[in-house]
Write an enzyme that holds these catalytic residues in place. Structure first.
Site, short mmCIF file in Angstrom:
data_model
loop_
_atom_site.label_atom_id
_atom_site.label_comp_id
_atom_site.label_asym_id
_atom_site.label_seq_id
_atom_site.Cartn_x
_atom_site.Cartn_y
_atom_site.Cartn_z
N LYS A 4 61.44 14.62 25.14
CA LYS A 4 60.01 14.49 25.43
C LYS A 4 59.65 14.84 26.87
O LYS A 4 58.51 15.19 27.17
CB LYS A 4 59.55 13.07 25.13
CG LYS A 4 59.54 12.70 23.66
CD LYS A 4 58.37 13.32 22.94
CE LYS A 4 58.20 12.75 21.54
NZ LYS A 4 57.01 13.28 20.85
N ASP A 61 55.27 5.97 20.62
CA ASP A 61 56.28 5.13 20.01
C ASP A 61 57.42 4.87 20.98
O ASP A 61 58.38 4.19 20.63
CB ASP A 61 56.83 5.80 18.74
CG ASP A 61 55.86 5.72 17.58
OD1 ASP A 61 55.41 4.60 17.28
OD2 ASP A 61 55.54 6.76 16.99
#
Length: 418
Positions: free
Chosen positions: A85, A133
């Site tokens: 990410k 998340d």
């Protein structure tokens, strides 16, 4: 050593025309392109701590699975954040700040200037926000601290305390939202409108596409690295990659499609069976919401709504959409930690293994092997998107700590796992 990956699993072949034309002719080039990826690589490769993540050959597992090769791209070391990410969220934060400074001064600074604090007087009053998340929020928070702005991150109740703490460690304010990930997305968007903040989301929706496009463009660095890491003359025949909102899958799919449509690999998107918005969308031929609580150990993939621009690519770029159960993910984590017939032990988190679990289940089912043209000559690429981003959960699932696995890796390789 033998292995068994528990089912059930489901697979839907894409009924739409798949890669029927050269990439970009249907407008995909407006979403992602090699030209924009070159810009992303030019910035990201200059960030402190940048290095290519390992591409690990799992020859023991390949032999047991009756394919020629399995390559595992291990993103657990990316910029010290534990997941891929970092390439997306932080890059989108940088682009946002670059746009703001350029609009005010007419000059577009590079990441080095932001990192040195040259524009902090202008950017410190800006706030970025998103729902997460875990891993995306950590990347956005890291980017905000690195490039000089404030950050507020929204999580749903199912996000563990270690993941929240990892986000807060980069100076972000973490706020909890009741409901699912998609509820947190909506809350981040509404609060941003009220407060004048900037949403840096990895999912796109009606009227919000530019920043998710930048996030996805950053992910393309993974495919570019893989190209240079594969043995000379070898290309993947199959790619199995995690779903979620579809951003990573669409980025990789676009890269292989644009590089050479004639030799593009069979592309399979894999999701948790409790968060299957992409497979549902494939069945319907249009974006469909996955209902329910999206309760899965694969927390980074617990998404109920498809990213619109990701769907634009995947709807005609992916060959198939699979779902796997939590039991399959857990078993694959343990399999990687143990190593198969001489394979290097690998620390892989819950969301890291969905693609590999899908590949193993597909290869073990004769009808699915035939449908996907998997055979002894197949070269399979999977992306290990995270390490043990929740160390305690990792220990519970695998039965040993990430550090214990790394120690065995060091013994096997003669050097510590990076």
């Amino acid at each position: 050593m033998t292995f068994s990956i528990p089912g059930p699993f489901s697979m839907v072949l894409n009924t739409m025309p798949v890669r029927a034309e050269i990439y970009g002719r249907s407008g995909n080039g407006e979403v992602l392109s090699q030209e924009a990826l070159d810009t992303a690589i030019g910035e990201i490769s200059l960030w402190p701590g940048y290095s290519q993540t390992p591409l690990v050959e799992l020859d023991g597992l390949a032999a047991a699975t009756r394919v020629e090769k399995i390559f595992y791209k291990d993103e657990s070391t990316r910029f010290g954040l534990g997941s891929f990410k970092a390439l997306g969220g932080a890059y989108a934060v940088l682009r946002l700040l670059q746009d703001a400074v350029q609009a005010a001064t007419g000059i577009r600074p590079d990441s080095g200037e932001f990192a040195a604090g040259a524009h902090r007087a202008r950017t410190a009053s800006m706030t970025v926000t998103c729902a997460t998340d875990g891993n995306h929020g950590r990347s956005v928070a890291w980017g905000a601290r690195a490039f000089g702005c404030a950050c507020v991150i929204y999580v749903h109740a199912g996000v563990s305390q270690p993941r929240r703490a990892a986000i807060a460690a980069y100076g972000a304010e973490v706020r909890e939202v009741q409901g699912t990930y998609d509820d947190a997305v909506r809350k981040a968007d509404s609060d941003a409108r009220v407060n004048g903040w900037h949403v840096v989301s990895d999912t796109s929706y009606e009227g919000y596409t530019e920043i998710p496009r930048n996030v996805m463009q950053g992910y393309g660095v993974i495919a570019q690295e893989v190209q240079g890491q594969l043995p000379p003359g070898m290309r993947p025949t199959h790619v199995f990659v995690q779903g979620g909102v579809g951003g990573l899958a669409a980025s990789l799919c676009a890269w292989f499609w644009e590089a050479d449509v004639a030799s593009a690999p069979v592309f399979v998107v894999v999701e948790p069976d409790q968060a299957d918005c992409l497979q549902r969308s494939a069945r319907a031929g249009a974006p469909v919401v996955a209902p329910g609580k999206l309760d899965t150990i694969m927390a980074g993939l617990a998404c109920g709504e498809v990213s619109l621009i990701a769907w634009q690519i995947l709807s005609h770029g992916a060959d198939a959409f699979m779902t796997v159960a939590d039991e399959a993910a857990a078993a694959t984590m343990r399999l990687l930690a143990d190593g198969m017939k001489g394979d290097t032990p690998i620390v892989a988190g819950e969301s890291a293994v969905a693609g590999l679990a899908g590949a193993l289940l597909a290869a073990g089912d004769e009808k699915t092997r035939e449908a996907l043209k998997l055979n002894e000559h197949s070269v399979v690429l999977v992306i290990g998107t995270e390490g043990a981003t929740d160390p305690e959960l990792y220990r519970q699932i695998v039965g040993q700590s990430a550090e214990e696995v790394r120690q065995r890796t060091a013994v096997c390789s003669g050097a510590a796992q990076p």
